[in-house]
Design an enzyme around this catalytic site. Structure first.
Site, mmCIF file in Angstrom:
data_model
loop_
_atom_site.group_PDB
_atom_site.id
_atom_site.type_symbol
_atom_site.label_atom_id
_atom_site.label_comp_id
_atom_site.label_asym_id
_atom_site.label_seq_id
_atom_site.Cartn_x
_atom_site.Cartn_y
_atom_site.Cartn_z
ATOM 1 N N CYS A 36 0.840 -1.206 0.000
ATOM 2 C CA CYS A 36 0.000 0.000 0.000
ATOM 3 C C CYS A 36 0.869 1.247 0.000
ATOM 4 O O CYS A 36 0.445 2.321 -0.398
ATOM 5 C CB CYS A 36 -0.952 0.004 1.190
ATOM 6 S SG CYS A 36 -0.210 0.526 2.743
ATOM 7 N N MET A 50 12.991 16.489 26.899
ATOM 8 C CA MET A 50 14.213 15.922 26.316
ATOM 9 C C MET A 50 13.806 15.131 25.064
ATOM 10 O O MET A 50 13.667 15.701 24.011
ATOM 11 C CB MET A 50 14.925 15.044 27.347
ATOM 12 C CG MET A 50 15.347 15.805 28.604
ATOM 13 S SD MET A 50 16.493 17.159 28.272
ATOM 14 C CE MET A 50 17.969 16.275 27.815
ATOM 15 N N THR A 52 15.820 9.919 26.451
ATOM 16 C CA THR A 52 17.089 10.133 27.151
ATOM 17 C C THR A 52 17.131 9.318 28.445
ATOM 18 O O THR A 52 16.078 8.937 28.998
ATOM 19 C CB THR A 52 17.266 11.615 27.511
ATOM 20 O OG1 THR A 52 16.196 12.001 28.389
ATOM 21 C CG2 THR A 52 17.272 12.479 26.267
ATOM 22 N N HIS A 58 14.131 8.913 31.132
ATOM 23 C CA HIS A 58 13.684 7.562 31.485
ATOM 24 C C HIS A 58 13.683 7.390 33.007
ATOM 25 O O HIS A 58 12.708 6.906 33.586
ATOM 26 C CB HIS A 58 14.595 6.522 30.841
ATOM 27 C CG HIS A 58 14.093 5.137 30.980
ATOM 28 N ND1 HIS A 58 13.302 4.535 30.034
ATOM 29 C CD2 HIS A 58 14.218 4.241 31.984
ATOM 30 C CE1 HIS A 58 12.985 3.321 30.443
ATOM 31 N NE2 HIS A 58 13.542 3.117 31.631
ATOM 32 N N GLU A 85 -6.486 -13.369 0.016
ATOM 33 C CA GLU A 85 -6.839 -13.731 1.392
ATOM 34 C C GLU A 85 -6.262 -15.064 1.863
ATOM 35 O O GLU A 85 -6.126 -15.304 3.057
ATOM 36 C CB GLU A 85 -8.356 -13.830 1.519
ATOM 37 C CG GLU A 85 -9.088 -12.550 1.184
ATOM 38 C CD GLU A 85 -10.573 -12.807 1.108
ATOM 39 O OE1 GLU A 85 -11.281 -12.408 2.030
ATOM 40 O OE2 GLU A 85 -11.015 -13.420 0.125
HETATM 41 C C1 LIG Z 1 6.588 4.181 21.483
HETATM 42 C C2 LIG Z 1 7.315 4.069 22.777
HETATM 43 C C3 LIG Z 1 7.788 2.835 23.173
HETATM 44 C C4 LIG Z 1 8.461 2.708 24.366
HETATM 45 N N1 LIG Z 1 8.897 1.465 24.724
HETATM 46 C C5 LIG Z 1 9.532 1.309 25.892
HETATM 47 C C6 LIG Z 1 9.979 0.035 26.313
HETATM 48 O O1 LIG Z 1 9.813 -0.962 25.612
HETATM 49 N N2 LIG Z 1 10.589 -0.068 27.506
HETATM 50 C C7 LIG Z 1 10.815 1.009 28.300
HETATM 51 O O2 LIG Z 1 11.388 0.870 29.339
HETATM 52 N N3 LIG Z 1 10.410 2.219 27.937
HETATM 53 C C8 LIG Z 1 9.757 2.396 26.768
HETATM 54 N N4 LIG Z 1 9.319 3.623 26.405
HETATM 55 C C9 LIG Z 1 9.455 4.721 27.371
HETATM 56 C C10 LIG Z 1 10.706 5.518 27.165
HETATM 57 O O3 LIG Z 1 11.806 4.783 27.563
HETATM 58 C C11 LIG Z 1 10.598 6.780 28.001
HETATM 59 O O4 LIG Z 1 9.481 7.498 27.554
HETATM 60 C C12 LIG Z 1 11.805 7.629 27.849
HETATM 61 O O5 LIG Z 1 12.922 7.006 28.334
HETATM 62 C C13 LIG Z 1 11.648 9.000 28.492
HETATM 63 O O6 LIG Z 1 12.736 9.808 28.119
HETATM 64 P P1 LIG Z 1 12.528 11.215 27.394
HETATM 65 O O7 LIG Z 1 13.865 11.821 27.234
HETATM 66 O O8 LIG Z 1 11.760 11.075 26.171
HETATM 67 O O9 LIG Z 1 11.681 11.984 28.484
HETATM 68 P P2 LIG Z 1 10.773 13.238 28.331
HETATM 69 O O10 LIG Z 1 9.439 12.849 27.822
HETATM 70 O O11 LIG Z 1 11.469 14.302 27.592
HETATM 71 O O12 LIG Z 1 10.661 13.641 29.861
HETATM 72 C C14 LIG Z 1 10.053 12.777 30.768
HETATM 73 C C15 LIG Z 1 10.030 13.359 32.173
HETATM 74 O O13 LIG Z 1 11.332 13.380 32.687
HETATM 75 C C16 LIG Z 1 11.681 14.675 33.152
HETATM 76 N N5 LIG Z 1 13.090 14.865 32.834
HETATM 77 C C17 LIG Z 1 13.701 14.587 31.669
HETATM 78 N N6 LIG Z 1 15.010 14.793 31.792
HETATM 79 C C18 LIG Z 1 15.234 15.236 33.039
HETATM 80 C C19 LIG Z 1 16.382 15.632 33.758
HETATM 81 N N7 LIG Z 1 17.585 15.591 33.217
HETATM 82 N N8 LIG Z 1 16.230 16.031 35.007
HETATM 83 C C20 LIG Z 1 15.019 16.097 35.588
HETATM 84 N N9 LIG Z 1 13.888 15.721 34.964
HETATM 85 C C21 LIG Z 1 13.997 15.296 33.702
HETATM 86 C C22 LIG Z 1 10.776 15.617 32.422
HETATM 87 O O14 LIG Z 1 10.553 16.750 33.209
HETATM 88 C C23 LIG Z 1 9.528 14.788 32.233
HETATM 89 O O15 LIG Z 1 8.715 14.906 33.354
HETATM 90 C C24 LIG Z 1 8.664 3.822 25.211
HETATM 91 C C25 LIG Z 1 8.189 5.065 24.818
HETATM 92 C C26 LIG Z 1 7.522 5.186 23.609
HETATM 93 C C27 LIG Z 1 6.998 6.521 23.201
HETATM 94 S S1 FES Z 2 3.117 -1.461 2.521
HETATM 95 FE FE1 FES Z 2 3.637 -1.417 4.601
HETATM 96 S S2 FES Z 2 1.767 -0.856 5.511
HETATM 97 FE FE2 FES Z 2 1.208 -1.135 3.478
#
Ligand SMILES: Cc1cc2nc3c(=O)[nH]c(=O)nc-3n(C[C@H](O)[C@H](O)[C@H](O)COP(=O)(O)OP(=O)(O)OC[C@H]3O[C@@H](n4cnc5c(N)ncnc54)[C@H](O)[C@@H]3O)c2cc1C
Ligand code: FES
Ligand code: FES
Length: 1335
Positions: free
Chosen positions: A117, A267, A355, A359, A1266
């Site tokens: 698709c 982050m 990050t 996390h 199918e």
């Molecule tokens: C599709 C998807 C799949 C995922 N799968 C997994 C998985 O399989 N296993 C798993 O363990 N996790 C999983 N995660 C979670 C992911 O690991 C966490 O969302 C991620 O680590 C958060 O980090 P970030 O930098 O994006 O945080 P952000 O979203 O940027 O921040 C998160 C929080 O942390 C605070 N913060 C960030 N940095 C700091 C700092 N330095 N000091 C103080 N506060 C801070 C922020 O204020 C906020 O409240 C998944 C997430 C998604 C979206």
């Molecule tokens: S080709 Fe991958 S979703 Fe359709």
């Protein structure tokens, strides 16, 4: 974006062009910005939560410290546009385009048939492209790893991976069926050719352009200057409701955090972003220290590693990897445990965005890293204006004890992870529904320290994720075990105590309570074994090793790069070289898919005055609507109108389908009203504010069992019968009775339902652009809703991003709803269902209950069967009656049972209405057949294969409804499948493996299939086409079928090319429309090519007949000359073509008919390995033999088979819809509904198209759209085989209920052992479970 004062300019680059956004809004994400502001629509929306990879782009940044440029794949839907200051974004458009130059990644994806698709294709391209920018000669492992975050619902991934493999430095040898040779090898290929006149070459890699990294665009020098600017200053972006502040120094950050303690630090935004989008979190201020040098460092010391909080998880991975390489093994146990989980945590995009600091601080309860960090004694370095301090990353922190948390003005500067020591063991353990990119069902981080030189526990730590609202520590248990020896007694006490300490309540969110309890101790047991093995390695004299049979319990399944061979019949060497029929022609839009230039409905540019629609859906299962108060919604900015049932000028209920709920709601998710507003964000906010009051009504029927109790059905019973069933039961040796439950399935097409309606000024005309499999149905529903003739409604379908049956009937209802809004507001309406709404509203495959009574002889011959099927139809009729008919008619599958009765009935319940789905009931029903065959085998002490063979149709036969057929191709597929897969030898090998391995078991299964195409209603099988020849010789073909990835248009061009005897390049196929071909049937039931092909053929033949006199006059002339001559002779160069359809029928009164034009046969063999302790499984190998007759396009047909197989495999194993007892669908995103990813497909995947004859269909082909779906059940039955082996060894009965899907939960709980026996069980009458089965 609206203009706001005091905002800085946001400067970044997109595809080499500078973007200066003066009004950057912190609430706007990059995906929106690309699609709606820059009109770069190649990047697709599919889930909005980072879970599917459709929106993958590359973000490049310059690091002034290292002077290096870093390229990262990211999911644009989670990247706030404000975070891009100073970054260079590359989208699929920037990689290559048809107008400029197609990039080798795009070319290879297209030519390897890696697009169907095409909706996932730009994301796939970007993932591979970014990998190549970082590693121009990647390893096979890197390719698979790079694709782990990208979902594809069409292809089954094999060709996508293959396209990437061509960039690998290492050999891409396929290991041809274990021979160590390669199918790509000329000699090998000719060997195959000589033996079987079969081809394996689906594309010609000699055509591929080489990858030349020097051709890639350079990083914009201006961004380097900006990054190195010593006078960088704080940036502020002021949006409509929120402010984004980006400090450039640490002190500035600390100042900001002190001033705005509640503001999140953005982050990776992978925790905050989803919370805002899906959980309605609101933050007026965001602080973004992204790029702040103090947060990005790795410090290696003698006793550990300190990692800056800003480092992404991918950078964490690299840093740990380096340490592991450099340090002795005993010091790196924590790092290796982290690395193991980092490999499967989310996909590459999220790992590059998320990050370490984010996390650790967000502390998700499912965290894969925090339990290990805690077990490994990590500490967190904090800093604030007040100073710095360290806190332990321990149980108190993870359990969010207030005294152990960060103060609101503090930030995490870094995390220190100490080396492990000699008598110290650290492990990470996890189990998820899917191996990669899935939150853990339960995970754990565990460590034990022994008194030096002994196995006396000095310190023990156990942390569990996904067992409660936070990660929890089993601290009491650990404390009690200090001083104990690491032996079986300790383990036994540990299991008991940990179950007492960590209590998962019976109604806990997430369900799977008993399974999760079992996992708690199963993972502990794994840790116990690992440590014992570790101790033995350290001192074999002192510490005994674990039994050899337990060894395989230690490791998780490895992730390997899939490989395979596809075989098909070579075209006749005498066929004209210009004739493309029979050749593996690339999808006509493949290049456009890969460059992002293929236009889907929502890619169409905005139309003046267009409004966006959002829905308010019912929150009640069955209730009277007392009132709808839209006043608050109407008062919100940008809102134009709220539309309800009262606004429908025509009928609000057509064929039993209600458009807007009126007076009552009959399921959760029913559309009550819609809001039209100037932006989708405004419409969505307003839709949440509509207040509806309800009064519940009884009964509320959710499950089939409840429907049976209330006698709630849509139609009368459908039945077929042969022989004398009652009489036959009297003379059989044995009778078994049983039930099988098959749960439903979500279509999960990558493009959600999308509709664009444009009301015209004149004559109440409406033009619709949408993705549907049935445009004339849409036209009908819109006409009825608006009360205008159908002739005024034009529906256009360019392409659809996957349908699988989910876009047969549902788009009509949604189009009617949108057309009513367009009619009321007078404005064009853009209606794109969000993934969550799509999953909630449009439902999917019917859950099924099969009850059977089977009479058979001790030698396995089945004499009598009495089978009843019930499907859960949901709340409106939709296609449930016809699905039931299909089930009943196909219920013999491949077996002849002389006395056979089958009955079926669709149940009416209060769930969203289920609908067509690839296979149309057969994949559910045939599982029941295979289940009772397997049960018979078990009772006769025979193998399932023997019983299948004994009872299989063997010669020309009649079905129960008296249709004659020849099962010869079935026999051939079955035989070849058994032989070529070396079934017997591998079965023996699996038995050997099982004897040697107690906790891992292998299983094999072969399933045969007799499937059908078409409909038992003759007029459904008709089709029309319209072919124009223009004066330059170019040809425009239109027909009634819709392109949704199945390659229909490609095949139609092949047909027209053969019939007109001109190259494909002369022929164009633009779209499907009710304007060119009226009253077209749906594109479904595997008959798209059959019926539309005949119509196109007919049109072309009419035109050729008209041209014949001219050709005869000038036989050596060119096509263009003949066309010009015909025009001058006033011969019409345009015609319609028509195919009356197969004359099928079914007389249900007489239980007799000719309901299907022909049968498709196949067989599939799969081998799996299951982990009895966790319930995980690994698909080792699959062989498919499919009777394709003569394939018009082997690449397309193999693509359909592989794609359907993987979709089927998902259905039978990991795809699990979760409903609350009140009928609320919990699983509404890729986070909680797992379709297969690249790691689930068979490690070895062999597909063969078996040649047969089929005079009924065009060019003797067969419809294969199918059929592959059911073959996925070979994985289900292989799992059952493995589970049976486990149960046998444990002295348990080998007859157990075969339900589908065989999820990890099912596998684990069926492999009963001391751990499942140990868990506390709850009395079902004392609680309401979180989710229930609805089959
Ligand atoms: C599709 C998807 C799949 C995922 N799968 C997994 C998985 O399989 N296993 C798993 O363990 N996790 C999983 N995660 C979670 C992911 O690991 C966490 O969302 C991620 O680590 C958060 O980090 P970030 O930098 O994006 O945080 P952000 O979203 O940027 O921040 C998160 C929080 O942390 C605070 N913060 C960030 N940095 C700091 C700092 N330095 N000091 C103080 N506060 C801070 C922020 O204020 C906020 O409240 C998944 C997430 C998604 C979206
Ligand atoms: S080709 Fe991958 S979703 Fe359709
Ligand atoms: S749309 Fe962004 S990951 Fe799915």
């Amino acid at each position: 974006m609206a203009s706001v004062p005091n905002s800085d300019e946001l400067i970044f680059f997109v595809n080499g062009r500078k973007v200066i956004e003066k009004n950057a809004d912190p609430e706007v994400n990059l995906l929106y910005y690309l699609r709606k502001v820059l009109y770069l629509t190649g990047t697709k929306y599919s889930c909005g939560g980072g879970g599917c990879g459709a929106c993958t782009v590359m973000v490049s940044r310059y690091n002034p410290k290292t002077k290096k440029i870093h390229h990262s794949p990211v999911t644009a839907c989670l990247v706030p546009v404000c975070s891009l200051y100073g970054a260079a974004v590359t989208t699929v458009e920037g990689v290559g385009s048809i107008g400029t130059r197609i990039h080798p990644v795009q070319e290879r994806l297209a030519k390897c048939h890696g697009t169907q698709c095409g909706f996932c294709s730009p994301g796939m391209v970007m993932s591979i492209y970014t990998l190549l920018r970082n590693h121009p000669q990647p390893t096979l492992e890197q390719i698979t790893k790079a694709l782990g975050g990208n979902l594809c619902r069409c292809t089954g991934y094999r060709p996508i991976v293959e396209s990437g493999k061509h960039f690998c430095a290492e050999s891409t040898v396929c290991g041809l069926k274990g021979s160590g040779k390669c199918c790509m090898d000329q000699e090998e290929r000719s060997f195959v050719n000589r033996q079987e006149q079969m081809c394996t070459k689906l594309y010609n890699e000699d055509e591929f352009q080489p990858l030349d990294p020097s051709q890639e665009p350079i990083f914009p020098p201006e961004l380097i200057r900006m990054a190195e600017d010593p006078n960088k200053r704080r940036l502020t972006f002021q949006g409509e409701r929120t402010t984004w502040i980006a400090p450039v120094t640490l002190s500035d950050l600390l100042e900001l955090k002190a001033n705005f303690p509640e503001a999140p630090l953005i982050m990776g935004n992978t925790a905050v972003g989803p919370s805002i989008k899906f959980r309605d979190e609101f933050h007026p201020i965001f602080i973004s220290p992204l790029g702040l040098p103090e947060l990005y460092f790795v410090d290696y010391t003698d006793d550990g590693v300190t990692i800056g909080a800003g480092c992404s998880l991918a950078q964490l991975n690299d840093a740990l990897h380096l340490t592991v390489l450099e340090q002795p093994q005993e010091k790196t146990k924590t790092y290796r445990a982290l690395l193991k989980h980092l490999r499967t945590l989310a996909g590459a995009q999220i790992r590059n965005m998320a990050t370490l600091g984010g996390h650790v601080v967000s502390r998700p309860n499912f965290s894969d890293l925090n339990p290990i960090l805690a077990a490994g004694n990590a500490t967190i370095n904090l800093i604030s204006k007040e100073g710095d301090r360290q806190i332990p990353l321990n149980g108190h922190f993870l359990e969010r004890s207030p005294e152990a948390c960060l103060k609101s003005e503090e930030i995490v500067l870094s995390v220190y992870i100490p080396h492990s020591t000699q008598w110290h063991f650290v492990s990470g353990l996890r189990l998820a529904q899917r191996q990669e990119n899935a939150f853990a069902i339960v995970n754990a981080g565990m460590s034990v320290k022994f008194e030096d030189g002994t196995d006396t526990i000095k310190d023990l730590k156990m942390f569990y994720g996904s067992v409660g609202p936070t990660v929890v520590s089993a601290s009491q248990t650990c404390k009690q075990l200090i001083g104990r020896l690491w032996d079986d007694h300790m383990l036994s006490d540990a299991c008991r105590w940990v179950l007492e300490e960590i209590h998962i309540p019976p109604a806990a969110e997430g369900g799977m309570v008993e399974y999760r309890r079992t996992l708690i101790i199963s993972l502990l047991f794994k840790f116990y074994l690992k440590v014992r093995r570790g101790l033995n390695k350290m001192d074999p004299q002192k510490f005994s090793d674990i039994p050899e049979r337990f060894m395989s319990a230690l490791e998780d399944f490895p992730i390997k790069t899939p490989q395979g061979i596809q075989m098909f019949q070579c075209v006749d060497p005498y066929q004209s070289p210009q004739d493309p029929v029979g050749h593996p022609v690339m999808h006509q839009s493949a290049i456009k898919h890969a460059t992002g230039e293929a236009v889907f409905s929502d890619d169409m540019p905005p139309i003046a005055q267009e409004l966006f629609l959002a829905v308010t859906t019912s929150t009640r299962t069955h209730a009277k609507i007392i009132s709808i108060d839209a006043s608050e919604a109407l008062a919100l900015p940008g809102v134009v109108d709220v539309i309800t049932a009262e606004d429908v000028p025509g009928d609000n209920n057509h064929r039993g389908e209600v458009f807007y709920a009126q007076n009552e709601v009959i399921c959760v998710g029913q559309i009550v009203c819609t809001v039209a507003a100037d932006t989708y964000a405004h419409a969505r906010e307003a839709a949440k504010k509509v207040k509806i009051t309800y009064e519940d009504v009884e009964p509320r029927i959710i499950t089939i069992e409840q429907a049976l109790k209330h006698n709630s059905f849509f139609s009368i019973e459908k039945k077929v019968e042969q022989g004398n069933v009652e009489e036959a039961f009297k003379y059989v040796d044995q009778i078994i009775e049983g039930e099988a439950h098959v749960e439903g399935q979500e279509h999960f097409y990558m493009e959600t339902q999308t509709i664009l309606v444009i009301p015209k000024q004149e004559d109440r005309e409406m033009v619709l652009y949408l993705g549907t499999q049935f445009p004339s149905h849409v036209q009908e529903f819109v006409a009825v809703a608006l009360n205008i003739p159908r002739s005024r409604i034009a529906c256009h379908v360019k392409r659809t991003g996957g349908g699988f049956g989910g876009k047969v009937t549902k788009p009509a209802v949604l189009a009617a709803i949108s057309a009513v809004a367009a009619n009321k507001t007078g404005c064009p309406i853009r209606f794109i269902l969000e993934r969550g709404d799509d999953m909630l509203i449009t439902a999917g495959r019917h859950p099924l209950l099969g009850k059977y009574k089977i009479g058979f002889m001790n030698n396995g011959v089945i004499k009598a069967a009495d089978v009843e099927y019930y499907i859960n139809g949901g709340c409106t009729p939709d296609e449930s009656e016809s699905v039931t008919e299909f089930i009943v008619l196909k219920s013999d599958n491949a077996y002849y049972i002389p006395n056979f009765r089958c009955r079926g009935r669709p149940c009416k319940t209060n769930l969203p209405s289920n609908t067509a789905f690839r296979g149309y009931g057969f994949p559910q029903a045939a599982v029941v057949v295979e289940a009772y065959i397997t049960a018979v085998a078990s009772h006769c002490n025979l193998s399932p294969e023997e019983v299948k063979e004994i009872n299989m149709y063997k010669t020309i036969n009649e079905t129960t409804y008296k249709q004659t057929f020849n099962p010869e191709p079935l026999r051939r597929c079955w035989k070849e499948c058994l032989e070529k897969s070396s079934f017997s030898a591998r079965k023996l090998a699996a038995e050997e493996f099982n004897k040697k391995n107690y906790w891992k078991k292998r299983g094999l299964a072969v399933v045969p299939m007799k499937f059908t195409v078409g409909f038992p209603v003759a007029y459904y099988n008709q089709a029309a086409a319209l072919v124009h020849i223009y004066l330059d010789g170019s040809v425009l073909v239109a027909h009634g079928g819709c392109e949704m990835g199945q390659g229909l248009h490609t095949k139609m061009i092949q047909v027209a090319s053969r019939e007109l005897n001109i190259p494909r390049s002369y022929i164009h196929l633009s779209e499907t429309s009710t304007v060119t071909v009226p009253n077209a049937s749906f594109t479904a039931a595997s008959m798209g090519t059959d019926i539309n092909g005949k119509a196109v053929q007919n049109a072309c033949q009419i035109l050729m007949a008209r041209l014949q006199p001219i050709i005869r006059k000038n036989p050596k002339g060119r096509w263009e000359e003949w066309v010009a001559e015909a025009f001058e002779e006033s011969i019409s160069l345009s015609t319609t073509g028509y195919f009356k359809g197969y004359q099928t029928y079914m007389d249900w009164e007489k239980e007799k008919g000719d309901p299907y034009p022909y049968y498709v046969y196949g067989a599939s063999c799969s081998e799996v390995e299951v982990d009895c302790l966790t319930g995980a499984h690994k698909l080792l190998r699959t062989d498919i033999f499919m009777d394709a007759a003569f394939s018009i396009n082997p690449a397309v047909d193999i693509g359909q088979i592989e794609g359907a197989f993987v979709q089927g495999m998902g259905f039978y194993t990991i795809e699990e819809l979760k409903y609350s007892p009140e009928g609320v669908l919990h699983s509404r995103s890729p986070d909680d509904y797992k379709i297969p990813t690249v790691t689930e497909i068979p490690e070895e995947f062999y597909v063969t198209l078996v040649h047969s004859r089929n005079p009924t269909a065009i060019y003797s082909s067969k419809g294969l759209g199918e059929a592959g779906m059911f073959l996925g059940s070979s994985v289900l039955f292989a799992i059952f085989d493995a589970v049976t082996a486990a149960r046998k060894e444990r002295g348990l009965t080998t007859t157990f209920t075969l339900n589908s899907p065989a999820t990890p939960e099912f596998i684990r709980m069926t492999c009963v052992d001391q751990f499942t026996d140990m868990i506390p069980r709850d009395d079902p009458s004392t609680f309401t479970p979180w989710s229930i089965h609805v089959s």
